[in-house]
Design a protein around this motif. Structure first.
Motif, PDB file in Angstrom:
ATOM      1  N   THR A  43     109.273  17.986  62.892  1.00 20.72           N
ATOM      2  CA  THR A  43     110.744  17.353  63.561  1.00 20.72           C
ATOM      3  C   THR A  43     111.093  18.330  63.985  1.00 20.72           C
ATOM      4  O   THR A  43     111.048  19.844  63.841  1.00 20.72           O
ATOM      5  N   ALA A  44     112.625  18.081  65.600  1.00 21.40           N
ATOM      6  CA  ALA A  44     113.349  18.848  65.832  1.00 21.40           C
ATOM      7  C   ALA A  44     114.269  19.856  65.321  1.00 21.40           C
ATOM      8  O   ALA A  44     114.016  20.633  65.168  1.00 21.40           O
ATOM      9  N   GLU A  45     114.628  18.990  63.795  1.00 23.30           N
ATOM     10  CA  GLU A  45     115.843  19.402  62.896  1.00 23.30           C
ATOM     11  C   GLU A  45     114.439  21.001  62.790  1.00 23.30           C
ATOM     12  O   GLU A  45     114.529  22.076  62.124  1.00 23.30           O
ATOM     13  N   GLY A  86     101.751  18.553  62.462  1.00 22.74           N
ATOM     14  CA  GLY A  86     100.956  18.385  64.607  1.00 22.74           C
ATOM     15  C   GLY A  86     103.155  18.167  65.318  1.00 22.74           C
ATOM     16  O   GLY A  86     104.060  17.827  63.789  1.00 22.74           O
ATOM     17  N   LEU A  87     103.191  18.189  65.713  1.00 27.45           N
ATOM     18  CA  LEU A  87     104.679  18.060  66.512  1.00 27.45           C
ATOM     19  C   LEU A  87     104.685  16.043  66.694  1.00 27.45           C
ATOM     20  O   LEU A  87     104.228  15.736  66.984  1.00 27.45           O
ATOM     21  N   GLY A  91     110.400  16.887  67.843  1.00 35.42           N
ATOM     22  CA  GLY A  91     109.734  17.223  67.364  1.00 35.42           C
ATOM     23  C   GLY A  91     108.933  17.967  68.720  1.00 35.42           C
ATOM     24  O   GLY A  91     108.961  19.442  69.943  1.00 35.42           O
ATOM     25  N   SER A  92     108.278  17.098  70.288  1.00 33.92           N
ATOM     26  CA  SER A  92     107.890  17.357  71.312  1.00 33.92           C
ATOM     27  C   SER A  92     108.746  16.778  72.090  1.00 33.92           C
ATOM     28  O   SER A  92     109.732  18.228  72.985  1.00 33.92           O
ATOM     29  N   ASP A 111      99.436  17.913  68.128  1.00 33.50           N
ATOM     30  CA  ASP A 111      99.809  16.076  67.459  1.00 33.50           C
ATOM     31  C   ASP A 111      99.083  15.614  66.124  1.00 33.50           C
ATOM     32  O   ASP A 111      98.488  16.324  65.633  1.00 33.50           O
ATOM     33  N   ASN A 112     100.497  15.696  65.400  1.00 31.39           N
ATOM     34  CA  ASN A 112      99.707  15.216  63.835  1.00 31.39           C
ATOM     35  C   ASN A 112      98.632  14.796  63.732  1.00 31.39           C
ATOM     36  O   ASN A 112      98.488  13.565  64.679  1.00 31.39           O
TER      37      ASN A 112
END
Length: 170
Positions: A43-45, A86-87, A91-92, A111-112
């Motif tokens: 994730t972005a976090e 994956g992002l 996250g992307s 990707d996941n």
């Protein structure tokens, strides 16, 4: 290396030989995302936390490589195709928010592998951000700032191209 036409049905989407060469060369950093479980979303976090703990900062216009450890663990093994994180969608979007020019992973896709919606590829399509897949030896440049060169073969009309990726350190 995926071209902008990869997954984009627009007839005007650029194929690999039409893309600007400056996308394939520049300052780069490699972030360590080896601590994430296979088949999960980063994730972005998560990326904020990884970037904050890295000795190198991600700057606008950088090429960012993500060291998942997939190549190191599973090169030549069928698990290489399915056992990596994956992002995810956030996250992307982190890539967009951080103004990353180009990015890459040491797995078959950013990707996941459990995803059915491919949020990272869809972000790339929407934002015209390209990426590298199947990179190797990222463990040698993790948490480092370097110059990256990864020019894909100029294949007319191709939706991607094989690339010899090089890190220039020092």
């Amino acid at each position: 290396m995926d071209s902008f036409s990869h997954l984009d049905p627009d007839p005007g989407a650029q194929t690999i030989e039409q893309m600007p060469l400056d996308l394939f060369f520049g300052t780069a950093v490699c972030l360590d995302v080896t601590g994430f479980s296979p088949r999960t979303d980063i994730t972005a976090e998560d990326l904020d936390r990884v970037a904050a703990s890295s000795p190198v900062d991600v700057r606008p216009g950088d090429i960012v490589l993500f060291h998942t450890g997939t190549w190191n663990r599973f090169a030549g093994d069928k698990r290489y195709l399915t056992e990596f994180p994956g992002l995810g969608e956030s996250g992307s979007e982190w890539i967009v928010r951080r103004q990353v020019k180009t990015f890459g992973v040491d797995s078959p896709t950013p990707d996941n592998p459990a995803s059915t919606s491919y949020p990272c590829h869809m972000m790339c399509r929407r934002e015209h951000i390209t990426h590298y897949e199947n990179l190797a030896h990222l463990d040698r440049v993790v948490n480092t700032r370097f110059t990256f060169a990864g020019f894909p073969l100029k294949l007319r009309g191709a939706h991607g191209g094989p690339t010899r990726a090089v890190a220039l350190i020092g």
